[in-house]
Design a protein around this motif. Structure first.
Motif, PDB file in Angstrom:
ATOM      1  N   THR A 156      57.347  23.110  48.479  1.00 56.04           N
ATOM      2  CA  THR A 156      57.329  22.141  49.446  1.00 56.04           C
ATOM      3  C   THR A 156      56.243  22.282  50.526  1.00 56.04           C
ATOM      4  OG1 THR A 156      59.762  22.209  49.401  1.00 56.04           O
ATOM      5  CG2 THR A 156      58.935  21.084  51.316  1.00 56.04           C
ATOM      6  N   ALA A 157      55.552  21.122  50.696  1.00 58.33           N
ATOM      7  CA  ALA A 157      54.187  21.296  51.464  1.00 58.33           C
ATOM      8  C   ALA A 157      54.513  21.198  52.862  1.00 58.33           C
ATOM      9  CB  ALA A 157      53.244  20.199  50.911  1.00 58.33           C
ATOM     10  N   ASP A 158      53.716  21.921  53.852  1.00 57.93           N
ATOM     11  CA  ASP A 158      53.534  21.403  54.920  1.00 57.93           C
ATOM     12  C   ASP A 158      54.671  21.243  55.878  1.00 57.93           C
ATOM     13  OD1 ASP A 158      51.350  21.162  56.775  1.00 57.93           O
ATOM     14  OD2 ASP A 158      51.641  18.839  56.514  1.00 57.93           O
ATOM     15  N   CYS A 159      55.405  22.444  55.744  1.00 56.20           N
ATOM     16  CA  CYS A 159      56.854  22.612  56.560  1.00 56.20           C
ATOM     17  C   CYS A 159      56.813  22.814  57.933  1.00 56.20           C
ATOM     18  CB  CYS A 159      57.661  23.447  55.876  1.00 56.20           C
ATOM     19  SG  CYS A 159      58.312  23.342  54.121  1.00 56.20           S
ATOM     20  N   THR A 160      57.743  22.259  58.446  1.00 59.57           N
ATOM     21  CA  THR A 160      57.441  22.472  59.947  1.00 59.57           C
ATOM     22  C   THR A 160      59.026  23.133  60.474  1.00 59.57           C
ATOM     23  OG1 THR A 160      58.397  20.147  60.490  1.00 59.57           O
ATOM     24  CG2 THR A 160      55.913  20.475  60.492  1.00 59.57           C
ATOM     25  N   ALA A 161      59.672  23.260  59.726  1.00 56.05           N
ATOM     26  CA  ALA A 161      60.899  24.091  60.116  1.00 56.05           C
ATOM     27  C   ALA A 161      61.509  24.527  58.816  1.00 56.05           C
ATOM     28  CB  ALA A 161      62.006  22.930  60.941  1.00 56.05           C
ATOM     29  N   LEU A 162      62.085  25.967  58.955  1.00 57.97           N
ATOM     30  CA  LEU A 162      62.793  26.509  57.788  1.00 57.97           C
ATOM     31  C   LEU A 162      63.791  26.760  58.342  1.00 57.97           C
ATOM     32  CD1 LEU A 162      59.604  28.583  56.451  1.00 57.97           C
ATOM     33  CD2 LEU A 162      60.751  26.577  55.309  1.00 57.97           C
ATOM     34  N   ALA A 163      65.077  26.994  57.358  1.00 59.95           N
ATOM     35  CA  ALA A 163      66.218  27.603  57.678  1.00 59.95           C
ATOM     36  C   ALA A 163      67.130  28.213  56.583  1.00 59.95           C
ATOM     37  CB  ALA A 163      67.240  26.569  58.651  1.00 59.95           C
ATOM     38  N   ILE A 164      68.015  28.865  56.566  1.00 60.11           N
ATOM     39  CA  ILE A 164      68.630  29.335  55.571  1.00 60.11           C
ATOM     40  C   ILE A 164      70.080  28.388  55.506  1.00 60.11           C
ATOM     41  CG2 ILE A 164      69.856  31.266  54.523  1.00 60.11           C
ATOM     42  CD1 ILE A 164      67.133  31.489  54.460  1.00 60.11           C
ATOM     43  N   ASP A 165      70.506  28.055  54.454  1.00 56.12           N
ATOM     44  CA  ASP A 165      71.802  27.410  54.488  1.00 56.12           C
ATOM     45  C   ASP A 165      72.995  28.606  54.216  1.00 56.12           C
ATOM     46  OD1 ASP A 165      73.371  24.752  52.621  1.00 56.12           O
ATOM     47  OD2 ASP A 165      74.558  26.794  53.013  1.00 56.12           O
ATOM     48  N   GLU A 166      73.660  28.905  55.315  1.00 53.02           N
ATOM     49  CA  GLU A 166      74.456  30.193  55.320  1.00 53.02           C
ATOM     50  C   GLU A 166      75.373  30.273  54.043  1.00 53.02           C
ATOM     51  OE1 GLU A 166      74.280  32.538  57.558  1.00 53.02           O
ATOM     52  OE2 GLU A 166      72.672  31.742  58.803  1.00 53.02           O
ATOM     53  N   GLU A 167      75.956  29.029  53.510  1.00 46.33           N
ATOM     54  CA  GLU A 167      76.785  29.121  52.644  1.00 46.33           C
ATOM     55  C   GLU A 167      76.211  29.429  51.254  1.00 46.33           C
ATOM     56  OE1 GLU A 167      79.882  25.726  50.554  1.00 46.33           O
ATOM     57  OE2 GLU A 167      79.567  25.537  53.014  1.00 46.33           O
ATOM     58  N   LYS A 168      75.139  28.793  51.021  1.00 51.31           N
ATOM     59  CA  LYS A 168      74.680  28.819  49.724  1.00 51.31           C
ATOM     60  C   LYS A 168      73.405  29.629  49.712  1.00 51.31           C
ATOM     61  CE  LYS A 168      75.551  24.062  48.471  1.00 51.31           C
ATOM     62  NZ  LYS A 168      74.775  22.668  48.868  1.00 51.31           N
ATOM     63  N   LYS A 169      73.126  30.175  50.659  1.00 53.54           N
ATOM     64  CA  LYS A 169      71.847  31.228  50.892  1.00 53.54           C
ATOM     65  C   LYS A 169      70.814  30.547  50.471  1.00 53.54           C
ATOM     66  CE  LYS A 169      74.706  34.566  52.515  1.00 53.54           C
ATOM     67  NZ  LYS A 169      74.520  34.630  53.966  1.00 53.54           N
ATOM     68  N   ILE A 170      70.471  29.496  50.355  1.00 53.53           N
ATOM     69  CA  ILE A 170      69.333  28.905  49.957  1.00 53.53           C
ATOM     70  C   ILE A 170      68.329  28.519  51.200  1.00 53.53           C
ATOM     71  CG2 ILE A 170      70.050  28.150  47.681  1.00 53.53           C
ATOM     72  CD1 ILE A 170      70.296  25.319  49.006  1.00 53.53           C
ATOM     73  N   LEU A 171      67.012  28.102  50.773  1.00 51.85           N
ATOM     74  CA  LEU A 171      66.157  27.684  52.016  1.00 51.85           C
ATOM     75  C   LEU A 171      66.183  26.457  52.211  1.00 51.85           C
ATOM     76  CD1 LEU A 171      63.747  28.929  53.713  1.00 51.85           C
ATOM     77  CD2 LEU A 171      62.191  28.330  51.859  1.00 51.85           C
ATOM     78  N   LEU A 172      66.258  25.944  53.472  1.00 49.90           N
ATOM     79  CA  LEU A 172      66.241  24.727  53.904  1.00 49.90           C
ATOM     80  C   LEU A 172      64.848  24.361  54.160  1.00 49.90           C
ATOM     81  CD1 LEU A 172      69.735  24.392  55.477  1.00 49.90           C
ATOM     82  CD2 LEU A 172      69.109  23.751  53.117  1.00 49.90           C
ATOM     83  N   GLN A 173      63.975  23.512  53.804  1.00 57.01           N
ATOM     84  CA  GLN A 173      62.588  23.275  53.968  1.00 57.01           C
ATOM     85  C   GLN A 173      62.518  21.920  54.614  1.00 57.01           C
ATOM     86  OE1 GLN A 173      60.500  25.084  50.232  1.00 57.01           O
ATOM     87  NE2 GLN A 173      62.209  24.308  49.830  1.00 57.01           N
ATOM     88  N   THR A 174      62.041  21.710  55.736  1.00 54.36           N
ATOM     89  CA  THR A 174      61.896  20.665  56.472  1.00 54.36           C
ATOM     90  C   THR A 174      60.412  20.280  56.680  1.00 54.36           C
ATOM     91  OG1 THR A 174      64.092  20.653  57.712  1.00 54.36           O
ATOM     92  CG2 THR A 174      62.697  19.234  58.340  1.00 54.36           C
ATOM     93  N   ARG A 175      60.095  18.941  56.234  1.00 53.62           N
ATOM     94  CA  ARG A 175      58.696  18.568  56.589  1.00 53.62           C
ATOM     95  C   ARG A 175      58.540  17.255  57.006  1.00 53.62           C
ATOM     96  NH1 ARG A 175      56.259  15.810  52.472  1.00 53.62           N
ATOM     97  NH2 ARG A 175      54.282  16.823  53.129  1.00 53.62           N
ATOM     98  N   PRO A 176      57.441  17.046  57.541  1.00 48.47           N
ATOM     99  CA  PRO A 176      57.261  15.345  58.129  1.00 48.47           C
ATOM    100  C   PRO A 176      56.751  14.840  56.934  1.00 48.47           C
ATOM    101  CG  PRO A 176      55.768  16.847  59.149  1.00 48.47           C
ATOM    102  CD  PRO A 176      56.570  17.806  58.402  1.00 48.47           C
ATOM    103  N   THR A 177      57.082  13.456  56.871  1.00 50.16           N
ATOM    104  CA  THR A 177      56.536  12.365  55.701  1.00 50.16           C
ATOM    105  C   THR A 177      56.426  11.151  56.480  1.00 50.16           C
ATOM    106  OG1 THR A 177      58.550  11.786  54.864  1.00 50.16           O
ATOM    107  CG2 THR A 177      57.583  13.577  53.683  1.00 50.16           C
ATOM    108  N   PHE A 178      55.817  10.266  55.844  1.00 46.76           N
ATOM    109  CA  PHE A 178      55.536   8.966  56.521  1.00 46.76           C
ATOM    110  C   PHE A 178      54.751   9.209  57.549  1.00 46.76           C
ATOM    111  CE2 PHE A 178      58.580   7.844  53.173  1.00 46.76           C
ATOM    112  CZ  PHE A 178      57.966   6.792  52.751  1.00 46.76           C
ATOM    113  N   GLY A 179      53.790  10.035  57.868  1.00 43.10           N
ATOM    114  CA  GLY A 179      52.907  10.160  59.065  1.00 43.10           C
ATOM    115  C   GLY A 179      53.708  10.707  59.878  1.00 43.10           C
TER     116      GLY A 179
END
Lengths: 402, 273, 383
Positions: free
Chosen positions: A184-207
């Motif tokens: 996932t490119a150019d993320c601006t926020a990262l978090a862990i999904d507590e339940e699934k223990k996976i990485l939630l990658q948040t990124r801006p799109t559409f400018g």
């Protein structure tokens, strides 16, 4: 699962050896021999012109990632020094690792990079994997990709983060393509999904007008590049008694296996000009209202006083008043300084996309209707040629320079 | 017989990034928005056309030919965008279109493009825009290059020299320009500093109007459903939202002197001066 | 408005619009202020095939007609009249070759002019000879396989920038206008120099210079259509080109109208936008109506020429006369609607008003146009 070379058709041509990023193939007695380094990536099968290589006993997509563990961050270096974004990733990585209850490691690659150890540990790394070798003096995508692939394959982190720098955005996709995992490119926020223990990658799109949260499914590591200067870099307390050297692992490489296809001929920086505008805390930007290249000297004077750098809107760059690396916005750079001073910039949506995440926006414009005033923290309706010189004078007076 | 092919990968994107989200379905509202060639891809098209214009006379001395091909993966209406590429001087175009390609992330997109490119012989250079306006990732280029096992130079700002076998190319990094010599075939991505795209020509537009764009689907590319589209993607969007910007705008009023005094005070409060 | 354009004609308009929006508008104010010749824009126009509109297919053209040329000229004029003038003046320079040139001349010169690789200019005007062709002083004297040219041409659009010049000279002064002859002279020919660049009221980005001939030897193959054919070449060229001047006028007027409408909507006085004032509304209505009438006349004249009709002088002159008077009126009114702002260089309308003036003057002043119209009326009657 096994990988086999059909010796009756193999010509020992080395095509497969050359594409193998894991150094798993040798040509012995005119035939390709694949050893245990192989990760079944299939690159050699695609490369072989004689259909001599075959993977047999392919299992169903294995979704057991239990052998992947820990968070790994790439400490990008330039001229021997770790870039800030590496420490930002370490700080962010620390939070993610703690949340998952796993270790945090850093990968430090370059030439003469050992001086960075002490500082790097201050940002909460449990471990540093270091490759200190002259072949990594310059940012060469192919050999960096190869060494990263080998490290990731060996230490199997569940999360791998790198800076979304020019180099990172060109290098890391290559790594992901080889490893066959999501990126996932150019993320601006990262978090862990507590339940699934996976990485939630948040990124801006559409400018920057939409935020997308993305997960990596069915593959590990979960890889992301992270936009510089978005995450905070924060030192953690280290016990003085701690023996840092035990936390460093030097990885020796066989230099002969890292031959680049990129012949770097020259490196040039623009003389007397700071073009790395994303790296500054203060940006003084000029737009169409500046009226010409000469007026940028005024903005530069203000920028210099504030320890900042000069930026520009597309209109100013397209009029050839200032060079492209200064351009902020959709077709230029995305910046997020502490202070962004927009002078004579109306604030087209394409420009706002590149700077609206700045901590503080100050806008100076003649037109009270200019859209820039909608997103500015402080707005001055006025003539920048009157306001900016007055501000420069005020600052100089404040410092006793006049 | 065409001896050298330059392949330009382009994408159709919404002409604006002012996107709305349907609050009920939490999906992007894309109807009614004009689509355009991704702005960075217009530089890729121009560079391909310029390289052809530059190399064609040299190659013709040895009886060789050069051709530019535009490639896109997208819905059927992307064919119109490919016609625009032809109007701009691209020789021919291929559309990769199949319901099964939908939902592809950069990985699956790169794989699909790679398989299509392998259908051509003698391709020497792949040119892409440095990123798209909508997705904004810039990942397809390097991933595609890796799948094709060729060097990739991102953020190319000028091609200094090129012949059939190698090129000298400059890329823009944060604080510097780097010049590389690389062997072809290779892939590059370009930004707006590389050229100024031309306006389409009348003859180009007339040619484009009558051009039949071939459409390649997953069967033609011998791709399995599991490798492409959403299924072939390693990443998945689980949520989209509008960013919340809170702007408290304070206009500084009064005479210029007063405005500057007030601004200076604010900067001082924030420890900037 | 719907002008029933074919798909190809619409393409021409679209291409020009794109050039105007992307290339011309961002630069026009600076080009005007500093008299910068729009070399890059003209190259772009060439690459877009717009010069091919003038030229028959067998010489690298598109086989289109004056109507298509007018569409392109009008659209370019909406952006900047200097650019449109430069474009149209190149066409003016090579129309004599298209109309009366030999096969060799056509083959040699037209393809590179059609592609825009080279630019042409039309060298008629002299210090003592503007509308009066018979007063030309530049002499051409035959000397074996050459003609020797001596004299000075004045106010030549594209002077210095063009590569190919159609130059009108006197080979037999005793015959007056019937003693004029036209030559193709290439830039770089020995004895062919350029004089000063003019500093003009309008179309300041276009190049206007003197052409100076001092014992300039021009090969006899470069004579267009024989000695004494100069006057006819000039008149027949103008018959073809005048609707394009009309199109320039329509374009600049249209641009001024658009600016005026937009401004009237955002400018607030007495608590409301000025577009709500009837005084402004009526001005806008008159401007639009005049433009539409001018456009209709220009399009009609162009189509009549394209039909192959021979007697086109009257209609051609009418289209130039009417449209240029409209342009002057409409651009002046646009400045009026802008009020004080209209007088300032920050806004584009003052430049449009300055630019528009030339359309009443060049390619025959509007007084000369009236002469042509009147003469034709008297000679051939009203039909």
């Amino acid at each position: 699962m096994d990988i086999k070379v059909d010796e009756s058709t193999c010509t020992g041509c080395s095509l497969c050896k050359n594409v193998c990023m894991y150094d798993a193939i040798e040509i012995i007695n005119g035939k390709a021999v694949i050893d245990d380094n192989c990760v079944f990536c299939g690159a050699c099968i695609d490369a072989c012109k004689f259909n001599s290589i075959e993977i047999t006993g392919l299992p169903d997509k294995h979704l057991d990632f239990s052998n992947y563990n820990g968070v790994m961050v790439f400490l990008e270096t330039l001229d021997g020094a770790v870039l800030d974004v590496g420490y930002e990733l370490a700080t962010e990585g620390r939070k993610l690792a703690s949340s998952l209850g796993v270790p945090l490691s850093g990968v430090l690659i370059g030439n003469k990079v050992k001086d960075n150890f002490l500082q790097a540990f201050e940002y909460g790394l449990d471990k540093i994997y270091c490759i200190d070798n002259p072949v990594f003096s310059n940012q060469l995508d192919d050999i960096y990709a190869k060494v990263l692939v080998q490290i990731i394959d060996k230490y199997k982190p569940e999360i791998f983060l790198a800076g979304a720098t020019s180099f990172g955005r060109s290098l890391v996709p290559k790594v992901a393509a080889i490893i066959k995992t999501g990126l996932t490119a150019d993320c601006t926020a990262l978090a862990i999904d507590e339940e699934k223990k996976i990485l939630l990658q948040t990124r801006p799109t559409f400018g920057g007008n939409v935020l997308a949260t993305i997960v990596t499914k069915d593959a590990r590591p979960q890889m992301a590049t992270v936009r510089p200067h978005v995450m905070e870099k924060k030192k953690t307390a280290i016990a003085e008694s701690e023996d840092q050297s035990a936390k460093i692992e030097f990885i020796d490489i066989d230099q002969s296996k890292f031959k680049t296809k990129y012949k770097l001929i020259s490196t040039e920086k623009e003389a007397g000009e700071n073009i790395n505008i994303t790296d500054y805390d203060v940006i003084v930007s000029g737009g169409r209202g500046i009226g010409g290249s000469d007026s940028f000297a005024l903005l530069k004077e203000l920028a210099d006083l504030l320890g900042g750098v000069v930026g520009a809107s597309r209109a100013a760059v397209d009029s050839n008043w200032i060079s492209y690396p200064h351009q902020v916005g959709q077709t230029g750079k995305t910046v997020n300084p502490r202070v962004y001073i927009a002078c004579g910039i109306s604030g087209a949506i394409q420009h706002l996309a590149g700077m609206q995440t700045s901590d503080l926006v100050i806008a100076i414009n003649k037109d009270p209707e200019a859209p820039i005033f909608k997103i500015a923290n402080y707005g001055i309706v006025g003539d920048l040629f009157e306001v900016v010189p007055k501000l420069i004078r005020k600052i100089k007076m404040g410092r006793g320079l006049i | 017989m065409v001896d050298i092919k330059i392949i330009v990968c382009i994408k159709q994107v919404p002409g604006t990034t002012e996107i709305k989200i349907n609050p009920e379905t939490n999906t992007l509202v894309r109807e009614g928005i004009e689509t355009v060639i991704n702005p960075f891809d217009t530089y890729a098209i121009e560079e391909g056309v310029r390289l052809k214009e530059k190399l064609a006379p040299l190659l013709s001395q040895t009886g060789e030919e050069i051709e530019t091909i535009a490639l896109t993966m997208g819905p059927p209406q992307s064919g119109e965008m490919l016609k625009e590429a032809i109007a701009l001087g691209i020789d021919k175009a291929v559309l990769l279109s199949d319901r099964a390609f939908a939902g592809a992330d950069t990985w699956a997109t790169a794989l699909t493009l790679a398989e299509a490119i392998k259908k051509f012989d003698d391709w020497k250079l792949i040119i892409l825009g440095k990123q798209t306006l909508d997705g904004d990732t810039g990942q397809v280029g390097p991933e595609l290059a890796q799948k094709l096992n060729i060097p990739f130079i991102g953020y190319a700002s000028s091609i200094l020299d090129i012949n059939k076998n190698r090129m000298t190319i400059k890329r823009l990094m944060e604080d510097r320009y780097e010049t590389f010599e690389i062997r072809l075939p290779a892939a590059i991505s370009v930004g707006k500093d590389i050229n100024i795209p031309r306006v389409p020509s009348l003859r180009g537009k007339l040619k484009a109007k009558n051009e039949a764009i071939p459409v390649w689907d997953k069967n033609y590319l011998n791709l399995d459903q599991s490798q492409i589209g959403l299924e072939g993607s390693y990443t998945q969007v689980i949520k989209i939202s509008m960013p919340e910007h809170h702007y408290e705008v304070k206009m500084l009023e009064g005479s210029p002197d007063h405005q500057v005094d007030e601004l200076y005070g604010k900067l001082k409060e924030l420890n900037i001066v | 408005m719907h002008y029933f354009l074919t798909e190809e004609q619409q393409m021409i308009v679209d291409i020009c619009r794109q050039i105007v929006e992307e290339r011309i508008k961002p630069q026009r104010a600076e080009m005007d202020e500093n008299c910068i010749f729009p070399a890059e824009i003209i190259k772009e126009i060439g690459k877009s095939d717009l010069f091919r509109l003038f030229v028959p297919e067998q010489y690298g053209g598109m086989g289109t007609g004056i109507f298509e040329v007018c569409l392109a000229t009008e659209e370019l004029s909406r952006g900047d009249l200097s650019v449109a003038t430069t474009y149209a003046a190149s066409g003016l320079g090579f129309i004599p070759i298209i109309l009366l040139g030999s096969e060799e001349q056509k083959k040699k010169y037209l393809p590179q002019l059609a592609s825009g690789e080279k630019l042409a200019a039309f060298g008629l005007t002299e210090p003592e000879a503007g509308s009066d062709v018979g007063a030309i002083r530049t002499k051409a004297v035959k000397d074996g396989d050459f003609y020797i040219l001596n004299g000075t041409k004045q106010w030549i659009t594209n002077g210095g920038e063009a590569d190919i010049y159609t130059v009108f000279t006197m080979t037999d002064p005793s015959k007056g206008a019937r003693g004029a002859s036209a030559f193709i002279v290439e830039k770089g020919t020995k004895g062919f120099d350029f004089g000063k660049k003019e500093n003009k009221l309008g179309i300041r980005a276009s190049a206007t210079r003197e052409l100076i001939f001092t014992d300039c030897r021009v090969p006899k193959e470069n004579l267009i259509a024989g000695e004494g054919m100069g006057f006819i070449a000039a008149m027949r060229t103008f018959d073809q080109s005048r609707p394009a001047v009309g199109a320039q006028a329509v374009g600049v007027a249209q641009a001024a109208l658009e600016e005026a409408i937009n401004y009237s909507k955002v400018r607030k006085q007495f608590g409301a936008s000025i577009s709500s004032l009837q005084a402004i509304q009526h001005m806008l209505a008159d401007m639009a109506t005049q433009i539409e009438a001018a456009r209709t006349l220009v399009y009609h004249a162009a189509k009549v020429i394209d039909s192959g009709e021979k007697n086109v002088s009257r209609l051609s002159a009418m289209s130039k006369l009417f449209a240029s008077d409209v342009a002057m009126k409409v651009t002046t009114d646009a400045v009026q609607i802008f009020g004080g702002y209209g007088f300032m260089k920050e806004y584009p309308v003052e430049k449009m008003m300055r630019d528009a003036k030339i359309t009443q003057i060049y390619e025959g002043t509007n007084q000369v146009q009236r002469n042509i119209i009147a003469l034709d009326l008297i000679k051939r009657g009203v039909l």
